[in-house]
Design a protein around this motif. Structure first.
Motif, short mmCIF file in Angstrom:
data_model
loop_
_atom_site.label_atom_id
_atom_site.label_comp_id
_atom_site.label_asym_id
_atom_site.label_seq_id
_atom_site.Cartn_x
_atom_site.Cartn_y
_atom_site.Cartn_z
N LYS A 78 -36.63 11.21 70.65
CA LYS A 78 -37.57 10.66 69.82
C LYS A 78 -38.87 9.91 70.72
O LYS A 78 -38.47 9.58 71.96
N ILE A 82 -47.17 14.31 73.64
CA ILE A 82 -47.09 15.88 73.68
C ILE A 82 -47.33 16.26 75.03
O ILE A 82 -46.67 17.33 75.50
N ILE A 89 -41.97 23.28 75.01
CA ILE A 89 -41.98 24.02 73.80
C ILE A 89 -42.13 25.43 74.03
O ILE A 89 -41.35 26.31 73.47
N ASN A 100 -37.92 22.14 66.41
CA ASN A 100 -38.15 21.65 65.20
C ASN A 100 -39.61 21.75 65.09
O ASN A 100 -40.34 21.95 66.03
N ASP A 101 -40.35 21.58 63.98
CA ASP A 101 -41.68 21.66 63.59
C ASP A 101 -42.38 20.42 64.39
O ASP A 101 -41.88 19.23 64.07
N ILE A 102 -43.20 20.78 65.01
CA ILE A 102 -44.07 19.73 65.66
C ILE A 102 -45.49 19.75 65.54
O ILE A 102 -45.88 20.74 65.77
N ASP A 103 -46.26 18.58 64.96
CA ASP A 103 -47.51 18.41 65.00
C ASP A 103 -48.10 18.50 66.26
O ASP A 103 -48.38 17.20 66.86
N ILE A 104 -48.80 19.52 66.90
CA ILE A 104 -49.41 19.47 68.31
C ILE A 104 -50.62 18.64 68.22
O ILE A 104 -51.26 18.30 69.40
N ILE A 110 -43.55 11.55 69.12
CA ILE A 110 -43.14 13.05 68.65
C ILE A 110 -41.60 13.04 68.84
O ILE A 110 -40.95 12.43 69.71
N LYS A 111 -41.02 13.59 67.92
CA LYS A 111 -39.50 13.66 67.95
C LYS A 111 -39.21 15.37 68.20
O LYS A 111 -39.94 16.10 67.40
N VAL A 112 -38.56 15.40 69.14
CA VAL A 112 -38.22 16.99 69.27
C VAL A 112 -36.81 17.06 69.48
O VAL A 112 -35.98 16.22 69.57
#
Length: 130
Positions: A78, A82, A89, A100-104, A110-112
């Motif tokens: 977490k 970016i 990614i 997981n879906d990531i808002d770029i 950002i959580k990955v």
């Protein structure tokens, strides 16, 4: 002996590579056989429900590259930026992994979660408050 250069690279729709050799995510299907990576200051908040084997390298980019190469079976973290994960990614996706879906357009916090397709859902179910 000179230091050997090692380089990961990937290109959208063209694969992921380590020193010019194509890399792929692991094919493991059982969580108990997997090795996962996490890290950062808040790693104590990245709790798991069961006994999942975890390592911390301190580098999100390297951890994601290792997932792409099958050295780690997954990565979760977490509060990332970016710029810490953008290259990872591409590597993971091009190596056949899932992220997981990531808002770029979002640059911070950002959580990955990255892994192979076989263990992704199992890993999600075993993370607490992720």
């Amino acid at each position: 002996d000179p230091i050997k250069d090692e380089m990961f690279y990937g290109e959208k729709n063209n694969g992921a590579y380590f020193n010019n050799q194509r890399i792929r995510v692991s094919k493991k299907k059982k969580l108990e056989n997997c090795l996962f990576a996490t890290g950062g200051i808040d790693s104590e908040k990245n709790k798991t429900n069961k006994n999942i084997t975890i390592r911390k390298s301190g580098s999100a980019a390297l951890d994601m590259a290792y997932v792409a190469a099958g050295r780690f079976d997954g990565y979760f973290q977490k509060n990332l930026n970016i710029w810490d994960i953008a290259a990872g990614i591409i590597l993971v996706k091009e190596a056949g992994g899932i992220i997981n879906d990531i808002d770029i357009t979002k640059h911070e916090n950002i959580k990955v979660l990255a892994s192979n397709n076989e263990i992704n859902e199992k890993l999600i179910k075993n993370l607490i408050n992720f």
